[in-house]
Design a protein around this motif. Sequence first.
Motif, short mmCIF file in Angstrom:
data_model
loop_
_atom_site.label_atom_id
_atom_site.label_comp_id
_atom_site.label_asym_id
_atom_site.label_seq_id
_atom_site.Cartn_x
_atom_site.Cartn_y
_atom_site.Cartn_z
N ARG A 141 87.49 -6.95 25.41
CA ARG A 141 86.55 -6.68 24.46
C ARG A 141 87.07 -7.57 22.90
O ARG A 141 86.17 -7.96 22.30
CB ARG A 141 86.82 -5.05 23.80
N LEU A 142 88.15 -7.76 22.86
CA LEU A 142 88.72 -8.47 21.88
C LEU A 142 88.48 -9.89 21.99
O LEU A 142 88.55 -10.58 21.03
CB LEU A 142 90.35 -8.37 21.55
N GLY A 143 88.14 -10.53 23.22
CA GLY A 143 88.20 -11.92 23.28
C GLY A 143 89.39 -12.80 23.37
O GLY A 143 89.32 -13.83 22.68
N THR A 144 90.49 -12.03 23.61
CA THR A 144 91.64 -12.94 23.58
C THR A 144 92.07 -13.26 25.10
O THR A 144 91.11 -13.06 26.02
CB THR A 144 92.79 -11.94 22.85
N LEU A 145 93.60 -13.22 25.17
CA LEU A 145 93.92 -13.87 26.30
C LEU A 145 95.25 -12.99 26.98
O LEU A 145 96.33 -12.87 26.03
CB LEU A 145 94.26 -15.47 26.42
N GLY A 146 95.32 -12.74 28.17
CA GLY A 146 96.71 -12.06 28.41
C GLY A 146 97.53 -12.49 29.67
O GLY A 146 96.51 -12.68 30.77
N TYR A 147 98.48 -12.79 29.88
CA TYR A 147 99.44 -13.12 31.19
C TYR A 147 100.25 -12.10 31.49
O TYR A 147 100.96 -11.54 30.84
CB TYR A 147 100.25 -14.21 30.43
N PHE A 148 100.07 -11.65 32.88
CA PHE A 148 100.56 -10.57 33.59
C PHE A 148 101.21 -11.22 34.58
O PHE A 148 100.74 -12.02 35.37
CB PHE A 148 99.95 -9.64 33.99
N MET A 149 102.29 -10.56 35.32
CA MET A 149 103.09 -10.83 36.51
C MET A 149 103.24 -9.61 37.23
O MET A 149 103.72 -8.46 36.76
CB MET A 149 104.25 -11.56 36.10
N VAL A 150 102.92 -9.65 38.32
CA VAL A 150 103.23 -8.54 39.44
C VAL A 150 104.06 -9.37 40.58
O VAL A 150 103.65 -10.21 41.09
CB VAL A 150 102.23 -7.83 39.92
N LEU A 151 104.74 -8.57 41.33
CA LEU A 151 105.39 -9.05 42.69
C LEU A 151 104.31 -8.88 43.98
O LEU A 151 103.90 -7.62 44.08
CB LEU A 151 106.62 -8.34 43.00
N ARG A 152 104.07 -9.79 44.49
CA ARG A 152 103.08 -9.96 45.55
C ARG A 152 103.80 -9.06 46.89
O ARG A 152 104.90 -9.07 47.10
CB ARG A 152 102.98 -11.43 46.33
N HIS A 153 102.73 -8.22 47.28
CA HIS A 153 103.23 -7.44 48.29
C HIS A 153 104.06 -6.29 47.77
O HIS A 153 104.61 -5.70 48.79
CB HIS A 153 103.49 -7.94 49.49
N GLY A 154 104.32 -6.06 46.57
CA GLY A 154 105.42 -5.05 46.25
C GLY A 154 104.85 -3.60 45.76
O GLY A 154 105.47 -2.70 45.34
N HIS A 155 103.54 -3.62 45.75
CA HIS A 155 102.77 -2.37 45.24
C HIS A 155 101.68 -1.89 46.55
O HIS A 155 101.34 -2.63 47.34
CB HIS A 155 102.21 -2.84 43.97
N SER A 156 101.61 -0.72 46.41
CA SER A 156 100.53 -0.14 47.12
C SER A 156 99.26 -0.20 46.58
O SER A 156 99.12 -0.66 45.32
CB SER A 156 100.98 1.42 47.20
N HIS A 157 98.33 0.34 47.17
CA HIS A 157 96.77 0.27 46.50
C HIS A 157 96.64 1.19 45.27
O HIS A 157 95.84 0.60 44.62
CB HIS A 157 95.97 0.45 47.74
N HIS A 158 97.61 1.95 45.14
CA HIS A 158 97.55 2.64 43.58
C HIS A 158 97.55 1.70 42.45
O HIS A 158 97.14 1.84 41.60
CB HIS A 158 98.60 3.79 43.48
N ALA A 159 98.45 0.66 42.45
CA ALA A 159 98.44 -0.29 41.49
C ALA A 159 97.73 -1.55 41.78
O ALA A 159 96.93 -2.09 40.84
CB ALA A 159 100.03 -0.77 41.25
N ALA A 160 97.89 -2.23 42.89
CA ALA A 160 97.19 -3.40 43.40
C ALA A 160 95.84 -3.31 43.20
O ALA A 160 95.09 -4.24 42.67
CB ALA A 160 97.43 -3.72 44.82
N LEU A 161 94.85 -2.08 43.66
CA LEU A 161 93.57 -2.28 43.82
C LEU A 161 93.05 -2.10 42.22
O LEU A 161 92.17 -2.78 41.98
CB LEU A 161 93.06 -1.30 44.30
N PRO A 162 93.53 -1.20 41.46
CA PRO A 162 93.16 -1.13 40.12
C PRO A 162 93.48 -2.72 39.39
O PRO A 162 92.46 -3.10 38.42
CB PRO A 162 93.89 -0.09 39.43
N ILE A 163 94.47 -3.37 39.54
CA ILE A 163 94.57 -4.58 38.85
C ILE A 163 93.70 -5.69 39.35
O ILE A 163 93.12 -6.40 38.82
CB ILE A 163 96.01 -5.05 39.28
N GLU A 164 93.40 -5.52 40.86
CA GLU A 164 92.40 -6.60 41.21
C GLU A 164 91.14 -6.29 40.79
O GLU A 164 90.35 -7.10 40.46
CB GLU A 164 92.38 -6.45 42.96
#
Length: 875
Positions: A141-164
Motif C-alpha cells: 500500500r505504501l508503494g515501497t520495497l521489502g527484501y525477505f529471506m526464508v529457508l527453502r523447505h524449512g517450513h510447513s504450509h502454515h508459513a510457506a503458503l501465506p508467504i507464497e
Amino acid sequence: MSESDGTNKMPVFSTGLRGLDSVLHGVRAGDNVVWQVETEDDYVPFVQPFCQHTLAAGKKLVYFRFACHRELVCDNSGAQICRLLPQKGFEYFITDVHKVIQQHGADAFYVFDSLSDLTIDCFSERMIGNFFMLTCPYLLRLGTLGYFMVLRHGHSHHAALPIERTTQLLLDVYRHEGNLYIQPLKAAQRYSPSMYMLHLWDGDTFRPVTESTMVSGVITSAPWYGLQSASYRMVGVWDRRFIEAEDILEAHNRGECSRETVGSVFNSQLKQIFSRDERILELARSYLSLPDLLHIWKRTIGSGLIGGKSVGMLLARAILRAADPSWNGTLEAHDSFFIGADIFYSFMVENGCWQIREKQKHIETLLDDAEKGRQMIMNGVFPDYIIQRFSDMLNYFGQCPIIVRSSSLLEDNFGNAFSGKYESVYCVNRGTHEERLEAFLGAVRRVYASTMSEGALVYRAKRGVLERDEQMALLVQRVSGIRYGELFFPQLAGVGVSFNSYAWDAEIDPEAGLLRLVFGLGTRAVDRHDDDYTRLVALNVPHKRPEGDAQKVRHYTQRKVDILDIKNNVLRSAYFQDVLQEARGLPFEMFSVPDDTVGDAYAQSAGEPPQILDFENVFNNTGLLEDMRGILKTLRKTYGCHVDVEFTAGINDDGTHRINLLQCRPLQVKSEIAASGQIPEVAPENLLLKINGGIIGPGRIITLDRIIYVIPSVYAQMPEGERHAVARLVGRLTHCDGAGNIGHIMLLGPGRWGTCMASLGVPVSFSEINTVSVICEMACMHERLAPDLSYGTHYFNDMVELGMLYMGFTPDRNGNIVNEKLLTGWPNRTAELIADAGTLAQAVRVIDRRDADENNEIRLHADSVGQQALLYVAR
C-alpha cells in the motif's frame, strides 16, 4: 532511480543487478521480494547490491535486525539499523516493525533478517505466516520495497503458503559448483517465455539454463523435502520440535541420552507451549517434566501457548500431586484439550480483524469499531484443517457436555486476573455431529469476540497492558457432573479463596480461607446473580453464617440452580424445587433439609415440604471442607501469595467425595492499605454514616475527595428507563474532571451496584466505576432487598485488584445510622460536572471536599476486622 518500462505506468525500482532487473521485468513499487535459500550466505550476494544501489540513489534504507545469523547490513553502511527483540512476544515484534514502517513510509526501502530464525525460540510457523500477511500488504500500500529471506523447505504450509500467496516476487536461489542460480517462482503482474526458468548468474547477466542435464544437476544438488502440498509438510517446526523432544526422552529412557540433555529440551519447549512469564516458569520447572509437556502437546490443537487458565489448572494439579500423592485419589482426572493461541491470531488475520485489534492498543481509539470487530469475529471462518481437528476432538468427547473456556496469555497470571472479562461457553453437545460441530464453532467465536468487549478493553487499559502480547488460547473441558434424567450438573461447585477478607465473626480465621458454594453448575458461584444467593463458608468455622438468625438464613439461601438441559440442548436456570421433580435419583438429602416453617397445611396439600439448600450434611458427614482447606493452604504456600480456585465436587454413595480442580490463579490483592485501628468517637452532628457488619476488604482510614450519592427515595420512584440513565450518569461522573486522578471517590446508593436489573439497584458496568475507592450498597429499595456483594465473583475480584472497599448498609441492623440531612445539605455538584444531567441531578448528588471549609474534611474510617465503619466530617 525511478524508471518506466514503457508498458506499465507503475514506477520501477532496481535490485542493484541490471541482469536480474531484466529477468524480472523490473522491481516495482510495492513489491515484496522473498528469497528462498539454503543458508543466509546465499542471500547476502543479493542483499548487498540492493542496499548499495538504494543508498547511492539517495533513498533511505531500514534494516530490521532480529535473527541469530551474521548481520546483513553493516553499522557504517549508511542504513538505519532497527534492532528488535522477538522474545518479547509477537505483539511487541509486529507492532515495533509497523511503527518503524509507519515512521519512514515510502521514503525508505526495507531489508529483513531471515524469517526462519523466528521459529527457533519465538514464534510458530502460523505466526510467521501471520507476520508476512500483515506486513507485505502494508508495504504494498505504501508503494515501497521489502527484501525477505526464508529457508527453502524449512517450513510447513502454515508459513510457506501465506508467504507464497501474499508476496509479489518469490525466487529460489541455488548454489552449485561455485555458481549461483535463481529460479523465479512467482512474479506478480509480469511474464516472459523464459521468466520462470532456472537462470545462471554470469557476470552482469542472468542467463536462462536450457540444458535439462544442467537444470536437473543444479536442482538435485539441494536437499529435497517433498512437494509443499504433501501431507507430511503439514508438520511445522513447532510440532517437529516436540517430535524430536519425544525421541530424546525415549533415548534417555534407553540410557542413550543424558539427563542434562532432557533438561535442556524441557526448558526450551516450556517456553513454546506453557508460558513465558518467569514466575510461572519457575513453578513449572519445579513441578512439571518433559513427559508432562509432551502430554500437553498431544492434547493441543494448533500451536502456540496454552494460556493462563490452562496453565493454572495444570500447575495446581501438579503441585498437589507433588505435595501428597494421595490427592490422586481425591482429584477427578482431567482430559482437557487446549487450542493454541496462534489459532486465535491466525483467525483474526484471516478474517480481517487485525486492523481493528491494532486500534485497541491506543487509549484514544480503544473502543473504535469494537462492535464491528465482534460482528466480524462472529461471522468469521476457520480453515478446513482446523475444523477437522475440532471435529476429531468432538468425536473424542462423544455426546458428553463440554465447556469452552477463555485462556488468554495474560489471564490468571501474577498481576492480571482478567476475572470475568472473557467468556466461557457451555456446549450441551446434543444433536448430529454436524450440529454439535457448528455449536462448538459458535462457542469458540463467542470467546474470541469477548476479547473486544468493552469490559475487557477497559480492563487492559486500566492495567496498562494494551500493548502486551495478549492472545486468546482456549481450554476445552469435559463438564464435571452427573446426568439425572434429562438434566446434567455437578452436585456442588464453587470458588475458594485462601484468604477470607469477609471475617464477619470474631471466631473466623481469615487465613483459613473461604468458599462460595452452590448446588449445580458453578456459574452461580462465579457470576453475580441478582435473583439469588449462595452459601459463604468460612473454612475454620463452616457453621457460622453471615446472615444471622434462622429466618434470614432461610431467606438468603440458594433457590435457583444452573443446569444443562439435555433434552432441549440449553443451559438454563431452574428452581431447586423443580429440579427435585426432574432429577431422578438425586440424593438431595445430602444437600438440603425440609423447610419446617411452611406448616402442616402446606405439607398436606403439596405432599412433601419444600427443601432448603444448606449443605450441612456435606459439612458434617464428609471431609470435603478439610480437603478444600488443604488445597488452598498448599497452593498458597507454593505460589507464595494468596490464591483463588474454581472447583466442582460430588459425593459418592459411600460418603467419600471427588473434587475437580478447574482453575487456580494468584489472588490479586493490593497490600499497601494499612489496618484501620480503633474506631473514633464522633459527635452525632458530624456523622454521615455508621455501619456495623457487611464490610469487605482491608480496613483503611482515608479522606474522601468526592461522594457520588444516588438518593434512594428519589431513585425508587423512577421508571426503569430513567434508572438506566442514572447509571450512565454515574459512569460519567466517575470519569469526568480527571476523576481517576483526583483522589478517593465513594459510591453510595440503593440496592446493588452493577446489577443487571434496575429494580434491584444501579445497573452500572464495572468499567463505569473503576475509578472509585469505596462502594456502599444501601438496602433501601424495598424491604426484601439486601445488599449482597457476591464474594468470589468476577465483580468482586475486580474490586480486590483495584483495592476497593465494599460496605453494605442495612437500616434495620442495630447501630446503623444514615444522616440524610447532612448528606443532602451540601451543594450538589452534579450539574456543574455534567452540564446535560438535567432532572437526573435530583437523584444523583455529588459531594465535593471543596464544599467543606479549610478546617474540615470528609473522612472514612473502616475496620474490617471489627466490622465497623464511620463516614464523618472531621472538624
